[in-house]
Scaffold this motif. Structure first.
Motif, PDB file in Angstrom:
ATOM      1  N   TYR A 318       1.018  -1.004  -0.341  1.00  0.00           N
ATOM      2  CA  TYR A 318       0.268  -0.250  -0.380  1.00  0.00           C
ATOM      3  C   TYR A 318       1.377   1.290  -0.246  1.00  0.00           C
ATOM      4  O   TYR A 318       2.171   0.692   1.011  1.00  0.00           O
ATOM      5  N   THR A 355      -0.709  -0.410  -4.368  1.00  0.00           N
ATOM      6  CA  THR A 355      -2.440  -0.326  -4.290  1.00  0.00           C
ATOM      7  C   THR A 355      -1.954   1.264  -3.773  1.00  0.00           C
ATOM      8  O   THR A 355      -1.637   1.710  -2.669  1.00  0.00           O
ATOM      9  N   ALA A 357      -4.064   3.422  -1.357  1.00  0.00           N
ATOM     10  CA  ALA A 357      -5.004   3.777  -0.681  1.00  0.00           C
ATOM     11  C   ALA A 357      -5.246   5.421  -0.299  1.00  0.00           C
ATOM     12  O   ALA A 357      -4.021   5.805  -0.243  1.00  0.00           O
ATOM     13  N   LYS A 366     -10.011   2.658  -1.423  1.00  0.00           N
ATOM     14  CA  LYS A 366      -9.018   2.158  -2.491  1.00  0.00           C
ATOM     15  C   LYS A 366      -9.414   2.554  -3.241  1.00  0.00           C
ATOM     16  O   LYS A 366     -10.069   2.522  -4.340  1.00  0.00           O
TER      17      LYS A 366
END
Length: 442
Positions: A318, A355, A357, A366
């Protein structure tokens, strides 16, 4: 990596929009900041208009402003000779504040209040798009009371199911919008309006959905509405001067999306209308369309600052940014997909999967699930492309996050058009607890 409109990578390896380095914009206006490429907006607007002109068809191209509503974007639309769609008293108020020509304002909405309808009469707008029988009663009543005429279209559901998300499909029979074309509601609405003393009945409107990549559904909608107009001529000797075929033209969010050029949608619809008019010896109606996303969607880019990172071994890594679902609800609401880049490191390999976020207190916050970026460091600028439609207009203060600034950029110049909210803005409508409430709760 696909760039949009006037986007380039400058000599510093930074993303530039309208000739302006986004790192300069982030430094001056803070992040998140939404940057609109106004040259791309103008290019799209002119492409829609020119196609009608080349076809020799009288038309109105109306900006569907629910995609992004502000005083500045309304003024930009007016400068390009566009008309304007509004769907609430608030959007109409914004248009009035922008000085938009009232005769080019069209008022949509499936539950207009009496107050909103009166406001539209007071401002002498160009057209009301009627959506239900209660509205017919209210418009007739208010028009008679005021002894004031109003142009109207009736919105119909033509029974077309466009290939799009269920939440943004609006032309099928099971829809909260409009009069059904198949069960007789459309004829009832026509009969209630077309011969009223203060109603100038223009014709029909339909909108079959959003983010549509093919033309078959638009062609079918044009056919069925033209058939109904021809039937009204045969039955009532009434000729509709306007046919509004809505919007919903798709844009490219990711590499998987393959939208058509704006001119293609217009050409296909115009061909159907002209061919049927010739075949049925029916005067070619003025065609109205309502692009929103296709004008502002890929003209807008959101720039965030990277914050914390977190690696979940064998699952994902993330990177959190300083915005999220509060300024872009679409990934959480529609499972919408976006492309992204490290705006201050554009020339570096984007070969690591992240990802992206948001910072809202929700696991589902997200923005991009499988973003390819360099090895992101705190403070890097993350650009998410094609955020110009249905982001700021759907933004909230969830978690009491201030909404971002909005900037227009073109030819090396930039202008703040919506200032960033402050913490003071967040509480300006709040009221303190009063004595009565204290007695109740203590």
């Amino acid at each position: 990596m696909h760039l949009y409109g006037t986007q380039t990578v400058n000599e510093k390896g930074h993303l530039a929009i309208g000739g302006v380095d986004v790192s300069e914009l982030a430094s001056q206006y803070g992040t998140p900041v939404m940057v609109y490429d106004t040259e791309l907006f103008k290019k799209r607007a002119n492409a829609f208009k020119k196609t009608f002109e080349d076809k020799g068809i009288k038309a109105q191209v109306a900006y569907a402003s629910k995609a992004f509503s502000s005083i500045a974007i309304y003024q930009l639309a007016e400068q390009q000779g566009l008309s304007l769609d509004v769907v609430s008293g608030g959007e109409l108020y914004t248009a009035v504040a922008a000085g938009f020509p009232r005769e080019r304002i069209h008022f949509h909405g499936n539950n207009k209040s009496r107050e909103e309808i009166i406001y539209a009469f007071e401002e002498k707008i160009g057209c009301m798009v009627v959506d239900n029988f209660l509205e017919i009663m209210l418009i007739k009543e208010i028009a008679t009371e005021r002894k004031q005429k109003m142009n109207v279209l009736i919105r119909v559901t033509p029974g077309v199911e466009a290939h799009t998300h269920d939440y943004i499909t609006t032309g099928q029979e099971d829809s909260k919008f409009g009069f059904d074309l198949k069960n007789g509601q459309t004829d009832q609405a026509f009969n209630a309006l077309h011969n009223h003393e203060y109603i100038n009945f223009l014709g029909m409107h339909c909108h079959i959905g959003s983010q549509i990549f093919e033309t078959d559904a638009f062609r079918f909608a044009a056919e069925v509405l033209m058939e109904k107009m021809v039937k009204w001529r045969e039955t009532y000797q009434f000729i509709c001067p306007v046919l509004n075929l809505g919007g919903g033209f798709g844009i490219r969010y990711t590499e998987e999306d393959q939208p058509l050029e704006p001119a293609v949608y217009v050409e296909e619809m115009a061909e159907v209308v002209k061919a049927m008019s010739e075949e049925c010896e029916y005067p070619v109606p003025e065609i109205w369309i309502e692009p929103g996303r296709s004008l502002v969607g890929d003209a807008g880019t959101t720039i965030y600052s990277a914050g914390s990172t977190k690696e979940v071994p064998n699952v994902r890594t993330y990177v959190a940014v300083d915005g999220g679902m509060s300024d872009n609800i679409r990934p959480a609401l529609y499972d919408a997909h976006y492309s992204s880049a490290a705006a201050n490191r554009m020339n570096e390999p984007h070969d690591q999967q992240w990802t992206i976020a948001g910072k809202c207190c929700e696991s589902g916050d997200k923005l991009v699930e499988k973003a390819l970026l360099p090895n992101v460091e705190t403070g890097d600028l993350i650009a998410i492309f094609c955020t110009g439609a249905y982001t700021y207009s759907m933004a909230s203060n969830y978690n009491r996050l201030p909404r971002p600034a909005v900037v227009f950029a073109e030819k090396g110049q930039h202008q703040l058009v919506v200032r960033r909210e402050t913490f003071e803005d967040l509480i300006k409508l709040d009221l303190p607890l009063q004595q009565l409430a204290k007695e109740i709760y203590e």
